[in-house]
Design a protein around this motif. Sequence first.
Motif, PDB file in Angstrom:
ATOM      1  N   VAL A   2       0.733  -1.262   0.078  1.00 22.06           N
ATOM      2  CA  VAL A   2      -0.249  -0.179   0.028  1.00 22.06           C
ATOM      3  C   VAL A   2       1.099   1.076  -0.232  1.00 22.06           C
ATOM      4  CG1 VAL A   2      -1.518   1.618   1.038  1.00 22.06           C
ATOM      5  CG2 VAL A   2      -1.661  -0.926   1.173  1.00 22.06           C
ATOM      6  N   GLN A   3       0.247   2.537  -0.603  1.00 16.22           N
ATOM      7  CA  GLN A   3       1.415   3.494  -0.708  1.00 16.22           C
ATOM      8  C   GLN A   3       0.217   4.294  -0.755  1.00 16.22           C
ATOM      9  OE1 GLN A   3       3.685   3.319  -4.433  1.00 16.22           O
ATOM     10  NE2 GLN A   3       5.487   3.603  -3.781  1.00 16.22           N
ATOM     11  N   LEU A   4       0.568   6.011   0.058  1.00 18.09           N
ATOM     12  CA  LEU A   4      -0.135   7.092   0.119  1.00 18.09           C
ATOM     13  C   LEU A   4       0.622   7.754  -0.279  1.00 18.09           C
ATOM     14  CD1 LEU A   4      -1.256   7.020   3.778  1.00 18.09           C
ATOM     15  CD2 LEU A   4      -2.749   5.897   2.090  1.00 18.09           C
ATOM     16  N   VAL A   5       0.172   8.255  -1.609  1.00 20.04           N
ATOM     17  CA  VAL A   5       1.015   9.944  -2.359  1.00 20.04           C
ATOM     18  C   VAL A   5       0.022  11.145  -2.226  1.00 20.04           C
ATOM     19  CG1 VAL A   5       1.742  10.592  -4.512  1.00 20.04           C
ATOM     20  CG2 VAL A   5       1.921   8.031  -3.391  1.00 20.04           C
ATOM     21  N   GLU A   6       0.760  12.652  -0.936  1.00 22.66           N
ATOM     22  CA  GLU A   6       0.254  13.723  -1.105  1.00 22.66           C
ATOM     23  C   GLU A   6       0.508  14.371  -2.189  1.00 22.66           C
ATOM     24  OE1 GLU A   6       1.923  12.343   3.366  1.00 22.66           O
ATOM     25  OE2 GLU A   6       2.527  12.511   1.869  1.00 22.66           O
ATOM     26  N   SER A   7      -0.224  15.581  -2.614  1.00 23.81           N
ATOM     27  CA  SER A   7       0.015  16.272  -2.954  1.00 23.81           C
ATOM     28  C   SER A   7      -1.139  17.340  -2.818  1.00 23.81           C
ATOM     29  CB  SER A   7      -0.628  16.107  -4.282  1.00 23.81           C
ATOM     30  OG  SER A   7      -1.650  15.448  -4.308  1.00 23.81           O
ATOM     31  N   GLY A   8       0.063  18.563  -3.911  1.00 30.14           N
ATOM     32  CA  GLY A   8      -1.368  20.199  -3.464  1.00 30.14           C
ATOM     33  C   GLY A   8      -0.245  20.712  -2.352  1.00 30.14           C
ATOM     34  N   GLY A   9       0.764  21.043  -1.748  1.00 32.00           N
ATOM     35  CA  GLY A   9       1.348  21.838  -0.961  1.00 32.00           C
ATOM     36  C   GLY A   9       2.388  23.275  -2.072  1.00 32.00           C
ATOM     37  N   GLY A  10       2.498  23.750  -1.240  1.00 31.13           N
ATOM     38  CA  GLY A  10       3.609  24.891  -1.611  1.00 31.13           C
ATOM     39  C   GLY A  10       3.371  25.537  -0.783  1.00 31.13           C
ATOM     40  N   LEU A  11       3.811  27.235  -1.392  1.00 25.19           N
ATOM     41  CA  LEU A  11       4.366  28.733  -0.891  1.00 25.19           C
ATOM     42  C   LEU A  11       3.327  29.133  -0.998  1.00 25.19           C
ATOM     43  CD1 LEU A  11       5.612  30.432   0.096  1.00 25.19           C
ATOM     44  CD2 LEU A  11       6.919  31.438  -1.998  1.00 25.19           C
ATOM     45  N   VAL A  12       2.094  29.507  -0.884  1.00 26.83           N
ATOM     46  CA  VAL A  12       1.064  30.366  -0.124  1.00 26.83           C
ATOM     47  C   VAL A  12       1.387  31.883   0.396  1.00 26.83           C
ATOM     48  CG1 VAL A  12       0.108  29.362   1.445  1.00 26.83           C
ATOM     49  CG2 VAL A  12      -1.948  30.741  -0.212  1.00 26.83           C
ATOM     50  N   VAL A  34      -8.579   8.373   8.831  1.00 24.44           N
ATOM     51  CA  VAL A  34      -7.996   9.330   7.410  1.00 24.44           C
ATOM     52  C   VAL A  34      -7.378   9.803   8.887  1.00 24.44           C
ATOM     53  CG1 VAL A  34      -7.234  10.568   5.457  1.00 24.44           C
ATOM     54  CG2 VAL A  34      -8.826   8.266   5.535  1.00 24.44           C
ATOM     55  N   GLY A  35      -6.078  10.285   9.065  1.00 22.00           N
ATOM     56  CA  GLY A  35      -5.667  11.785   9.707  1.00 22.00           C
ATOM     57  C   GLY A  35      -4.507  12.484   8.527  1.00 22.00           C
ATOM     58  N   TRP A  36      -4.503  13.236   9.185  1.00 16.45           N
ATOM     59  CA  TRP A  36      -3.846  14.629   8.780  1.00 16.45           C
ATOM     60  C   TRP A  36      -2.603  15.220   9.696  1.00 16.45           C
ATOM     61  CZ3 TRP A  36      -2.379  15.268   3.289  1.00 16.45           C
ATOM     62  CH2 TRP A  36      -2.811  14.996   2.764  1.00 16.45           C
ATOM     63  N   TYR A  37      -1.644  15.409   9.669  1.00 19.74           N
ATOM     64  CA  TYR A  37      -0.378  15.127  11.121  1.00 19.74           C
ATOM     65  C   TYR A  37       0.137  16.670  10.330  1.00 19.74           C
ATOM     66  CZ  TYR A  37      -1.757  11.273  13.680  1.00 19.74           C
ATOM     67  OH  TYR A  37      -2.677  10.378  14.096  1.00 19.74           O
ATOM     68  N   CYS A  95      -0.064  12.454   5.639  1.00 19.56           N
ATOM     69  CA  CYS A  95      -0.990  12.064   5.292  1.00 19.56           C
ATOM     70  C   CYS A  95      -0.954  10.274   6.278  1.00 19.56           C
ATOM     71  CB  CYS A  95      -2.248  11.780   4.363  1.00 19.56           C
ATOM     72  SG  CYS A  95      -2.773  10.446   4.138  1.00 19.56           S
ATOM     73  N   ASN A  96      -2.266  10.202   7.343  1.00 16.62           N
ATOM     74  CA  ASN A  96      -1.726   8.849   7.797  1.00 16.62           C
ATOM     75  C   ASN A  96      -3.322   8.265   7.633  1.00 16.62           C
ATOM     76  OD1 ASN A  96      -2.435   7.543  10.570  1.00 16.62           O
ATOM     77  ND2 ASN A  96      -1.018   6.956  10.915  1.00 16.62           N
ATOM     78  N   ALA A  97      -3.393   7.132   7.094  1.00 20.31           N
ATOM     79  CA  ALA A  97      -4.608   5.752   7.111  1.00 20.31           C
ATOM     80  C   ALA A  97      -4.104   4.546   7.700  1.00 20.31           C
ATOM     81  CB  ALA A  97      -4.670   5.749   5.903  1.00 20.31           C
ATOM     82  N   ARG A  98      -5.189   4.287   8.285  1.00 18.65           N
ATOM     83  CA  ARG A  98      -5.301   2.700   8.923  1.00 18.65           C
ATOM     84  C   ARG A  98      -6.071   2.172   7.340  1.00 18.65           C
ATOM     85  NH1 ARG A  98      -4.300   0.524  13.106  1.00 18.65           N
ATOM     86  NH2 ARG A  98      -4.897  -1.544  13.885  1.00 18.65           N
ATOM     87  N   ILE A  99      -5.351   1.291   6.989  1.00 16.79           N
ATOM     88  CA  ILE A  99      -5.929   0.491   5.607  1.00 16.79           C
ATOM     89  C   ILE A  99      -5.603  -1.523   6.067  1.00 16.79           C
ATOM     90  CG2 ILE A  99      -5.546  -0.018   3.585  1.00 16.79           C
ATOM     91  CD1 ILE A  99      -4.328   2.527   2.759  1.00 16.79           C
ATOM     92  N   ASP A 107      -3.356  -2.063   9.371  1.00 15.06           N
ATOM     93  CA  ASP A 107      -2.287  -1.651   9.246  1.00 15.06           C
ATOM     94  C   ASP A 107      -2.048  -0.047   9.604  1.00 15.06           C
ATOM     95  OD1 ASP A 107       1.366  -2.170   9.291  1.00 15.06           O
ATOM     96  OD2 ASP A 107       0.438  -1.071  10.534  1.00 15.06           O
ATOM     97  N   ASN A 108      -1.509   0.899   9.823  1.00 16.75           N
ATOM     98  CA  ASN A 108      -1.232   2.393   9.574  1.00 16.75           C
ATOM     99  C   ASN A 108      -0.556   2.563   8.217  1.00 16.75           C
ATOM    100  OD1 ASN A 108      -3.168   3.327  11.476  1.00 16.75           O
ATOM    101  ND2 ASN A 108      -2.358   3.188  13.212  1.00 16.75           N
ATOM    102  N   TYR A 109      -0.874   3.432   7.908  1.00 18.66           N
ATOM    103  CA  TYR A 109       0.486   3.510   6.302  1.00 18.66           C
ATOM    104  C   TYR A 109       0.499   5.212   6.538  1.00 18.66           C
ATOM    105  CZ  TYR A 109      -0.683  -1.164   5.179  1.00 18.66           C
ATOM    106  OH  TYR A 109      -0.522  -2.291   4.936  1.00 18.66           O
TER     107      TYR A 109
END
Length: 120
Positions: A2-12, A34-37, A95-99, A107-109
Motif C-alpha cells: 500500500v502506498q500513500l502519496v500526498e500532493s497540493g503543498g506549496g507556497l501561499v 484518515v488523518g492529517w498531521y 497523511c496517515n491512513a488505517r488501511i 495497519d497504519n500507513y
Amino acid sequence: QVQLVESGGGLVQPGGSLRLSCAASGSIRSINAVGWYRQAPGKQRELVAAITSAGTTNYADSVKGRFTISRDDAKNTGYLQMNSLKPEDTAVYYCNARITTRALWTDNYWGQGTQVTVSS
C-alpha cells in the motif's frame, strides 16, 4: 503493498488557501480512519484533523473553522482544505491512513509528506 502519496503543498501568502490530497494505492480492501498531521521545524508531529469511515471528523483547536478534512472512498483519496492560512501553519504535512488490505491485514500507513509554507 500500500502506498500513500500526498500532493497540493506549496507556497501561499497569509490568508490564502491550499488543498492537500492523499491518494492511496495498492491492495486495498477498505480505508478506515484518515488523518492529517504536520511537523514544523524543531517541533513534534501533531494531529491536525482526522475523519473516520463513518465521516466523523475532529480537528486541532488551532485549525478549527479554517481547515476541512474530507474523503472520497471511490477514489481512495483523502483531502485537507486549508483556508485562511497563517504563517504558523507552515510545516510538512503528512497523511496517515488505517488501511485493511485484501489479505485482511490492517495497519497504519504514512505518506512521504508535502511542504506547506505560508509567507508573504
